[in-house]
Design an enzyme around this catalytic site. Structure first.
Site, PDB file in Angstrom:
ATOM      1  N   ASP A   1       0.865  -1.187   0.000  1.00 31.17           N
ATOM      2  CA  ASP A   1       0.000   0.000   0.000  1.00 31.17           C
ATOM      3  C   ASP A   1       0.899   1.233   0.000  1.00 31.17           C
ATOM      4  O   ASP A   1       2.009   1.157  -0.505  1.00 31.17           O
ATOM      5  CB  ASP A   1      -0.947  -0.073   1.217  1.00 31.17           C
ATOM      6  CG  ASP A   1      -2.218   0.732   1.019  1.00 31.17           C
ATOM      7  OD1 ASP A   1      -2.194   1.704   0.236  1.00 31.17           O
ATOM      8  OD2 ASP A   1      -3.247   0.423   1.644  1.00 31.17           O
TER       9      ASP A   1
ATOM     10  N   HIS B   1       2.270   2.222  -3.172  1.00 36.23           N
ATOM     11  CA  HIS B   1       1.365   3.229  -3.730  1.00 36.23           C
ATOM     12  C   HIS B   1       1.887   4.647  -3.545  1.00 36.23           C
ATOM     13  O   HIS B   1       1.124   5.603  -3.522  1.00 36.23           O
ATOM     14  CB  HIS B   1      -0.035   3.088  -3.108  1.00 36.23           C
ATOM     15  CG  HIS B   1      -0.692   1.768  -3.397  1.00 36.23           C
ATOM     16  ND1 HIS B   1      -1.944   1.439  -2.948  1.00 36.23           N
ATOM     17  CD2 HIS B   1      -0.259   0.687  -4.098  1.00 36.23           C
ATOM     18  CE1 HIS B   1      -2.251   0.212  -3.351  1.00 36.23           C
ATOM     19  NE2 HIS B   1      -1.249  -0.262  -4.046  1.00 36.23           N
TER      20      HIS B   1
END
Ligand SMILES: *[C@@H]1O[C@H](CO)[C@@H](O)[C@H](O)[C@H]1NC(C)=O
Ligand SMILES: *[C@@H]1O[C@H](CO)[C@@H](O)[C@H](O)[C@H]1NC(C)=O
Ligand SMILES: *[C@@H]1O[C@H](CO)[C@@H](O)[C@H](O)[C@H]1NC(C)=O
Ligand SMILES: *[C@@H]1O[C@H](CO)[C@@H](O)[C@H](O)[C@H]1NC(C)=O
Ligand SMILES: *[C@@H]1O[C@H](CO)[C@@H](O)[C@H](O)[C@H]1NC(C)=O
Ligand SMILES: *[C@@H]1O[C@H](CO)[C@@H](O)[C@H](O)[C@H]1NC(C)=O
Ligand SMILES: *[C@@H]1O[C@H](CO)[C@@H](O)[C@H](O)[C@H]1NC(C)=O
Ligand SMILES: *[C@@H]1O[C@H](CO)[C@@H](O)[C@H](O)[C@H]1NC(C)=O
Length: 405
Positions: free
Chosen positions: A222, A245
């Protein structure tokens, strides 16, 4: 007669010892977890031993050092709570191994530090969250009541502290969480989990100030770094991110009582193979009117990044937006400088600035941007898409054409 003499000698010795021990130049008192019954054999449950070590070190006046030697120490959920009598150095050279069953941790953060000042964590050791067995249980993308899987390590109400050198591996959810933390350095840390592991944010920060993150590698499933409501004076430098991310501000604006996010510096960063690079996301349907300002992004290399620069004020990955139709974001983004951002984009829209119609982005400066659409040889194939942005451009600009809509 002889008895009295030896008694006198003993007394003298004691006085001598007392004098030596109280000398201010003495180093920290060392608390080796082994002396409290901990075993680095990969089998023994050391939760109780670690809790006792902390209690002893924390209540000792004079600086103390907790030492975890090489070895594999099985550890359940632990809370290390202050205030402590003085400084604590926590040196981890071994591996701390979380239970693979998340239910055995019994708290939302596996290793949790609270109400502490002057704590320094360092060493060559690893926090192994053993997340592999938990990742399939994560259905948060479809279930708002999804099970809360524990994060690896957390700090709340912690000041004047640091982490250096250690590795966080395969957390069940996020790796490091910071809440209400002030004056904190993170340096030379390694954070690792597979790109497909769900919600394994690297470093999550909210309601905190004066933090530095440097010389750190983050590869996870993430956000490499997630910056949330109320964070100010955050300096991020010499960090590599990928997979992951990107370095993400937000999402912001969804809940009432959120606070401004101000004075963020992000410099000397490499994003390698990430889905995002520089990212700010605010909810389309926003309850709070806050300001996001004084951001500098400088000297940033993108390698095959899907969305290198992305301000998204229409963020709404799941309801209520479509249902409630609350309209434009009420988060004001202003004074954002992006300078010397270069490399390759995996999608054509390398620069995507979608700001709010009611609160357009103000004073966004783009200086020396050179991003190329990966795999295309034509000149300037990447594009920039901008909505509701006021600002300026200087220097080299590739994508050269800013398409406003
Ligand atoms: C932290 O340590 C420094 C240096 O020893 C000391 O000056 C300071 O008072 C300590 N802070 C707290 C809150 O204990
Ligand atoms: C790291 O490991 C090396 C070699 O095992 C050791 O000499 C050194 O003291 C360790 N560093 C820390 C900060 O514990
Ligand atoms: C930690 O720092 C914050 C911000 O400077 C301050 O408000 C708070 O009182 C400090 N906490 C402690 C326990 O010293
Ligand atoms: C953080 O690092 C800076 C310099 O790199 C140093 O001056 C400062 O004392 C450190 N702060 C803490 C809380 O460790
Ligand atoms: C960074 O940490 C690693 C261990 O995790 C250690 O071997 C290395 O010496 C550290 N580097 C610096 C510059 O402190
Ligand atoms: C962060 O680093 C800067 C210099 O790079 C330093 O001036 C500042 O004191 C550091 N912040 C903290 C919280 O140590
Ligand atoms: C950047 O961080 C890496 C470790 O991630 C370190 O080896 C290198 O020396 C750092 N560079 C600078 C300029 O501090
Ligand atoms: C980027 O990531 C790829 C794949 O993991 C790796 O082979 C490559 O060395 C990395 N590049 C840099 C500059 O770190």
């Amino acid at each position: 007669m002889t008895c009295i003499v030896s008694g006198f000698k003993l007394l003298c010795l004691c006085l001598l010892f007392g004098a030596v021990a109280s000398r201010p130049t003495a180093g920290p008192k060392v608390f080796n977890v082994g002396r409290f019954g901990a075993k680095g054999d990969g089998k023994t449950d050391n939760t109780y031993a670690f809790t006792n070590v902390w209690k002893s070190a924390c209540s000792t006046s004079g600086n103390s050092q907790i030492y975890v030697p090489k070895g594999t120490f099985c550890l359940g959920g632990v809370e290390f709570i202050g205030p402590c009598k003085s400084k604590i150095e926590f040196i981890i050279d071994g591996t701390l191994l979380a239970p693979s069953n998340p239910d055995d941790i019994k708290q939302v953060i596996w290793i949790n530090f609270r109400y502490i000042n002057n704590l320094s964590i360092s060493g060559n050791g690893t926090l192994d969250g053993q997340g592999k067995h938990s990742w399939p249980l994560n259905d948060c993308h479809i279930n708002t009541n999804c099970p809360k899987l524990p994060m690896n390590m957390g700090f709340a109400f912690v000041n004047d502290s640091s982490i250096e050198g250690i590795t966080s591996l395969n957390s069940k959810m996020g790796h490091f969480n910071f809440f209400s933390v002030h004056q904190f350095n993170i340096t030379n840390v390694t954070i690792t989990a597979p790109g497909h592991s769900p919600n394994t944010d690297g470093i999550k920060i909210g309601s905190s100030s004066n933090m530095n993150i440097s010389n750190t590698h983050i590869g996870t499933g993430d956000d490499c770094i997630a910056i949330l409501s109320g964070t100010t004076n955050l300096d991020i430098s010499n960090v590599t991110c990928g997979p992951g991310h990107g370095i993400s501000v937000g999402s912001l604006g969804r809940n009432k009582n959120e606070k401004d996010v101000k004075r963020l510096t992000v410099r000397d960063i490499v994003f390698n193979g990430t889905s995002d690079g520089i990212r700010i996301k605010t909810w389309e349907s926003s309850a709070s009117e806050i300001v996001v300002s004084d951001f500098v992004y400088e000297n940033i290399k993108m390698i095959d990044v899907k969305n290198p620069i992305n301000i998204d004020q229409k963020y709404c990955p799941y309801p209520p937006c479509e249902i409630e139709k609350k309209g434009e974001s009420h988060v004001q983004i202003q004074d954002v400088k992006l300078k010397n951002i270069y490399g390759t984009s995996k999608t054509k829209a390398a620069v995507n600035l979608q700001c709010s119609k009611s609160f357009p982005c103000k004073n966004v400066q783009l200086i020396d941007i050179n991003l190329n659409y990966n795999g295309r040889s034509e000149f300037c194939p990447a594009t920039a898409v901008c909505q509701n942005v006021e600002g300026s451009t200087r220097g080299q600009m590739v994508p050269c054409e800013i398409k406003s809509s």
